[in-house]
Scaffold this active site. Structure first.
Site, PDB file in Angstrom:
ATOM      1  CG  LEU A  59      -1.897  -1.198   1.276  1.00  0.00           C
ATOM      2  CD1 LEU A  59      -2.754  -1.129   2.537  1.00  0.00           C
ATOM      3  CD2 LEU A  59      -2.784  -1.278   0.037  1.00  0.00           C
ATOM      4  CB  SER A  93       4.407   1.974   4.047  1.00  0.00           C
ATOM      5  OG  SER A  93       5.357   0.983   3.674  1.00  0.00           O
ATOM      6  CB  SER A  94       8.448   2.947   0.547  1.00  0.00           C
ATOM      7  OG  SER A  94       7.792   2.546  -0.645  1.00  0.00           O
ATOM      8  CG  ASP A 101       3.835   2.871  -5.563  1.00  0.00           C
ATOM      9  OD1 ASP A 101       2.858   2.547  -6.262  1.00  0.00           O
ATOM     10  OD2 ASP A 101       4.651   2.054  -5.115  1.00  0.00           O
TER      11      ASP A 101
END
Length: 419
Positions: free
Chosen positions: A142, A144-145, A194
């Site tokens: 999801l 997070s990075s 992302d």
């Protein structure tokens, strides 16, 4: 059997949660108040997986779950960092002389952003103290990075007066720094979808991201209405807790295979092939002719996934836009099946969760993210998600898998300053 854990987005007001939690941690560790708090969301990609680095299309939404960073600039080039996940373990590094891969662990992501901005000519970026708190599940697929790097990028933009965060064009530069932090400092290969989602998504919208390199930041994004509530739907996200990593070589192998396939086909990227297949009179025959030019079955499978997945993105947008939930769900299913069979990036946990969701009445279900673990999404009638998640948890228990976690996703806003 235990009750499935539903992960709620932080609303603040409690120590350890939201911007207040980041401030509290900062004050306790550094003995002073931060200059501000910034945040960025995790993301769910609705469809268009492993297409971004092939110049394709993808369709993420920002999650309500966010990473919060409290920062204060320093007068030197030292960076000190601490996370609520390990509040007694402070990391320190000097930006002067820092090289790619010069730091390891979670701190390589935020430090990598500062390093990348300095590499891009923003020499005014200096040292800082930072405290991080997050409710974006780590290792879940999801992003997070990306939530970490994008919140840091926006903070550094404000702290050091770069003047980039206030426009889409400027945010494209911050996105580049966030991508470079992941690729070159943390060693996690990523294509940029992302970070674009975390920086540019809007509440109530999905982000149609066109990753062709010739497009500018003003040309490559379209905000697409994605109103689940108006359709009587919810998007269930289930984190299988099968750990998802992008730096173990599997992701890079597939990216390399796609690059080599494009070279063999005489094109700059596989998007060019996908567009040619799309406009042909007989797309199935055109695709088969492309695959026959490739040297082995593995390469043919990888390319077949990429070309068909790029085509599914606009078809999903059109289907959902006209209220054809059955077709939208079918496209979810086709995406997962292709990722499982052709791209081979699913896992037993992902496949089981998808199978159970479909059997329990989801219109469609698929893995989301890079794969090899992480999360699935399921398009379901409103109010059905929690019961479905519990059934998935029961089946996981019976199979001996880790207990999954779940959340309900509504399209949220992008990176922002909190205070």
């Amino acid at each position: 059997m235990s009750q499935v854990r539903f992960m709620e987005a932080w609303s603040g007001g409690e120590t350890g949660q939201g911007p207040e939690g980041a401030v509290s941690l900062f004050s306790r560790v550094y003995g002073q108040e931060p200059a501000g708090v910034w945040s960025a969301p995790g993301r769910v990609n609705l469809i268009g997986e492993h297409t971004d680095y092939n110049a394709g299309l993808c369709l993420p939404i920002a999650l309500p779950h966010r990473t919060f960073v409290a920062l204060k600039p320093r007068q030197d080039h030292r960076v000190r960092l601490v996370s609520s996940m390990a509040p007694d373990d402070q990391v320190q590094v000097d930006l002067d002389g820092l090289q790619a891969r010069g730091i390891t662990g979670w701190a390589s992501y935020p430090v990598g952003v500062a390093w990348a901005l300095r590499q891009a000519g923003y020499d005014q970026v200096g040292g800082f103290d930072m405290a991080l708190a997050s409710c974006v599940p780590v290792g879940s697929g999801l992003s997070s990075s990306a939530a970490m790097t994008c919140s840091t990028a926006l903070a550094l933009d404000d702290l050091f007066g770069l003047g980039l965060g206030g426009s889409d064009q400027g945010r494209a530069t911050l996105i580049e720094a966030a991508v470079r932090a992941e690729n070159d400092m943390a060693g996690a290969s990523t294509g940029g979808m992302d970070q674009s989602a975390s920086m540019r998504c809007q509440a109530g919208k999905a982000l149609r991201l066109d990753c062709r390199p010739e497009l500018s930041a003003m040309e490559n994004v379209t905000q697409v209405p994605f109103d689940l509530e108006a359709r009587g739907l919810e998007l269930l996200v289930v984190d299988t807790q099968a750990q998802h990593q992008l730096n173990d070589g599997q992701y890079e192998q597939r990216r390399t295979t796609c690059d080599e396939a494009a070279r063999i086909l005489g094109v700059g990227n596989l998007r060019q092939v996908a567009d040619e297949v799309k406009v042909s009179e007989d797309s199935a025959t055109a695709l088969q002719e492309v695959l026959e030019r490739l040297p082995d079955e593995v390469t043919r499978r990888r390319v077949r996934h990429v070309i068909t997945e790029i085509g599914r993105v606009d078809r999903f947008i059109e289907a959902f836009g006209r209220g054809d939930v059955q077709e939208a769900g079918r496209l979810f299913n086709a995406s997962h099946d292709s990722l499982r069979d052709d791209y081979q990036v699913t896992s037993p946990e992902l496949d089981l969760a998808v199978d159970v969701a479909r059997a329990e009445g989801a219109y469609g279900a698929r893995m989301t993210g890079g794969g090899f673990g992480g999360s699935i999404i399921a398009l379901v009638d409103a109010g059905k998600g929690r019961g479905m998640a519990q059934t998935i948890a029961d089946r996981f228990h019976a199979a001996g898998f880790h207990e999954p976690r779940a959340l309900a996703a509504l399209p949220s806003s992008s990176a922002r300053r909190e205070c």
